[in-house]
Design a protein around this motif. Sequence first.
Motif, mmCIF file in Angstrom:
data_model
loop_
_atom_site.group_PDB
_atom_site.id
_atom_site.type_symbol
_atom_site.label_atom_id
_atom_site.label_comp_id
_atom_site.label_asym_id
_atom_site.label_seq_id
_atom_site.Cartn_x
_atom_site.Cartn_y
_atom_site.Cartn_z
ATOM 1 N N TYR A 250 -6.003 -2.278 -3.063
ATOM 2 C CA TYR A 250 -5.835 -1.306 -1.983
ATOM 3 C C TYR A 250 -6.740 -0.110 -2.219
ATOM 4 O O TYR A 250 -7.045 0.247 -3.358
ATOM 5 C CB TYR A 250 -4.389 -0.798 -1.941
ATOM 6 C CG TYR A 250 -3.385 -1.870 -1.662
ATOM 7 C CD1 TYR A 250 -2.938 -2.107 -0.373
ATOM 8 C CD2 TYR A 250 -2.879 -2.656 -2.686
ATOM 9 C CE1 TYR A 250 -2.013 -3.093 -0.103
ATOM 10 C CE2 TYR A 250 -1.955 -3.658 -2.435
ATOM 11 C CZ TYR A 250 -1.526 -3.863 -1.141
ATOM 12 O OH TYR A 250 -0.613 -4.845 -0.876
ATOM 13 N N THR A 251 -7.138 0.514 -1.132
ATOM 14 C CA THR A 251 -7.862 1.777 -1.179
ATOM 15 C C THR A 251 -7.121 2.769 -0.304
ATOM 16 O O THR A 251 -6.787 2.469 0.848
ATOM 17 C CB THR A 251 -9.306 1.629 -0.656
ATOM 18 O OG1 THR A 251 -9.977 0.664 -1.447
ATOM 19 C CG2 THR A 251 -10.050 2.942 -0.738
ATOM 20 N N LYS A 252 -6.850 3.933 -0.857
ATOM 21 C CA LYS A 252 -6.242 5.013 -0.078
ATOM 22 C C LYS A 252 -7.328 6.045 0.181
ATOM 23 O O LYS A 252 -7.914 6.595 -0.751
ATOM 24 C CB LYS A 252 -5.077 5.657 -0.825
ATOM 25 C CG LYS A 252 -4.433 6.781 -0.033
ATOM 26 C CD LYS A 252 -3.251 7.376 -0.767
ATOM 27 C CE LYS A 252 -2.582 8.450 0.069
ATOM 28 N NZ LYS A 252 -1.464 9.068 -0.645
ATOM 29 N N TYR B 98 -8.812 6.607 -3.506
ATOM 30 C CA TYR B 98 -8.152 6.064 -4.687
ATOM 31 C C TYR B 98 -8.115 4.549 -4.555
ATOM 32 O O TYR B 98 -7.978 4.012 -3.454
ATOM 33 C CB TYR B 98 -6.719 6.595 -4.801
ATOM 34 C CG TYR B 98 -6.644 8.091 -4.772
ATOM 35 C CD1 TYR B 98 -6.766 8.834 -5.934
ATOM 36 C CD2 TYR B 98 -6.472 8.761 -3.569
ATOM 37 C CE1 TYR B 98 -6.706 10.221 -5.905
ATOM 38 C CE2 TYR B 98 -6.414 10.144 -3.528
ATOM 39 C CZ TYR B 98 -6.530 10.872 -4.702
ATOM 40 O OH TYR B 98 -6.476 12.237 -4.663
ATOM 41 N N VAL B 99 -8.195 3.856 -5.680
ATOM 42 C CA VAL B 99 -8.137 2.399 -5.700
ATOM 43 C C VAL B 99 -6.990 1.993 -6.605
ATOM 44 O O VAL B 99 -6.854 2.512 -7.722
ATOM 45 C CB VAL B 99 -9.455 1.795 -6.236
ATOM 46 C CG1 VAL B 99 -9.376 0.277 -6.270
ATOM 47 C CG2 VAL B 99 -10.631 2.247 -5.395
ATOM 48 N N TYR B 100 -6.161 1.070 -6.139
ATOM 49 C CA TYR B 100 -5.050 0.592 -6.958
ATOM 50 C C TYR B 100 -4.602 -0.778 -6.485
ATOM 51 O O TYR B 100 -4.883 -1.143 -5.341
ATOM 52 C CB TYR B 100 -3.890 1.594 -6.918
ATOM 53 C CG TYR B 100 -3.384 1.906 -5.535
ATOM 54 C CD1 TYR B 100 -2.365 1.155 -4.958
ATOM 55 C CD2 TYR B 100 -3.943 2.946 -4.786
ATOM 56 C CE1 TYR B 100 -1.914 1.441 -3.686
ATOM 57 C CE2 TYR B 100 -3.495 3.231 -3.517
ATOM 58 C CZ TYR B 100 -2.477 2.476 -2.977
ATOM 59 O OH TYR B 100 -2.028 2.757 -1.713
ATOM 60 N N GLY C 210 -5.688 6.963 5.295
ATOM 61 C CA GLY C 210 -4.520 6.146 4.991
ATOM 62 C C GLY C 210 -4.835 5.056 3.986
ATOM 63 O O GLY C 210 -5.877 5.050 3.335
ATOM 64 N N VAL C 211 -3.898 4.105 3.875
ATOM 65 C CA VAL C 211 -3.999 3.025 2.899
ATOM 66 C C VAL C 211 -4.545 1.776 3.566
ATOM 67 O O VAL C 211 -4.125 1.415 4.665
ATOM 68 C CB VAL C 211 -2.614 2.738 2.274
ATOM 69 C CG1 VAL C 211 -2.686 1.552 1.328
ATOM 70 C CG2 VAL C 211 -2.097 3.970 1.549
ATOM 71 N N HIS C 212 -5.473 1.104 2.879
ATOM 72 C CA HIS C 212 -6.109 -0.087 3.408
ATOM 73 C C HIS C 212 -6.054 -1.205 2.371
ATOM 74 O O HIS C 212 -6.535 -1.033 1.249
ATOM 75 C CB HIS C 212 -7.569 0.195 3.776
ATOM 76 C CG HIS C 212 -7.707 1.386 4.666
ATOM 77 N ND1 HIS C 212 -7.474 1.328 6.025
ATOM 78 C CD2 HIS C 212 -7.999 2.689 4.380
ATOM 79 C CE1 HIS C 212 -7.640 2.534 6.546
ATOM 80 N NE2 HIS C 212 -7.958 3.375 5.572
ATOM 81 N N LYS C 213 -5.441 -2.348 2.745
ATOM 82 C CA LYS C 213 -5.450 -3.515 1.865
ATOM 83 C C LYS C 213 -6.787 -4.211 2.052
ATOM 84 O O LYS C 213 -7.219 -4.444 3.175
ATOM 85 C CB LYS C 213 -4.309 -4.472 2.196
ATOM 86 C CG LYS C 213 -4.284 -5.673 1.260
ATOM 87 C CD LYS C 213 -3.077 -6.556 1.453
ATOM 88 C CE LYS C 213 -3.134 -7.663 0.404
ATOM 89 N NZ LYS C 213 -1.992 -8.535 0.450
ATOM 90 N N GLY D 92 0.815 -1.212 0.000
ATOM 91 C CA GLY D 92 0.000 0.000 0.000
ATOM 92 C C GLY D 92 0.842 1.253 0.000
ATOM 93 O O GLY D 92 0.379 2.319 -0.381
ATOM 94 N N GLU D 93 2.082 1.143 0.393
ATOM 95 C CA GLU D 93 3.016 2.279 0.398
ATOM 96 C C GLU D 93 4.301 1.937 -0.336
ATOM 97 O O GLU D 93 4.823 2.727 -1.099
ATOM 98 C CB GLU D 93 3.359 2.688 1.841
ATOM 99 C CG GLU D 93 2.200 3.257 2.626
ATOM 100 C CD GLU D 93 1.787 4.642 2.190
ATOM 101 O OE1 GLU D 93 2.641 5.407 1.711
ATOM 102 O OE2 GLU D 93 0.600 4.975 2.333
#
Length: 194
Positions: A124-126, A112-114, A159-162, A39-40
């Motif tokens: 992941y979603t940020k 954001y989704v990536y 933040g970033v979430h898996k 995620g990072e």
Amino acid sequence: MVAQPDLKWAAVVNGCEGPKASTYVEINHIPMPLIEFDGEVLEIVNDIPAGTFMQWYKDNEPMDAYDWGIKLIEDGAYSVLVSQGGCSKISDPFQYLVTGTENPGVDGFNAYVYPNPGTYSELYTKIETTSTQNAEISLVDLSGRNVFAVQIPGAEANGVHKLNLSEDTTPGLYIMHIRQGAAVLQRKVILIFK
């Protein structure tokens, strides 16, 4: 007493066999680098021998990055080359693509989704938010069936979430809903086979 390596005989034949001579052959085995994104940071996750040269590539072009991991900031296909003793291997590429332009953020709330397309094991979603309200992420298929949902405490929302999707999640097009309080964002997500 120092152990001696096993010697193997080799003959080079060019019409006639010549005299036999001992030779030392060193076989370099370097494992294929496996990379994962948390995620990072995109990083090598398997054991690579000490003293191995590493270089990251973006869209098949070498980068000025020579460490176990790199922080991703631009879209592209990332891979890493490892090399030791003349033997080199390069990882499978990781496609990094940030989406979320189809509807803008709402009053300090954006998501954001990536990668997109992603897989059940790599999605992941940020979330960017100034609120401390709880957030919810859900994934809905085109028939309207909810296939995934997770609640995120307000203190952890920014933040970033898996997203840990089930292995049997069918590849295809989905709509992701990201909710926090009265604000709701939607993102198109494409899942592909791993």
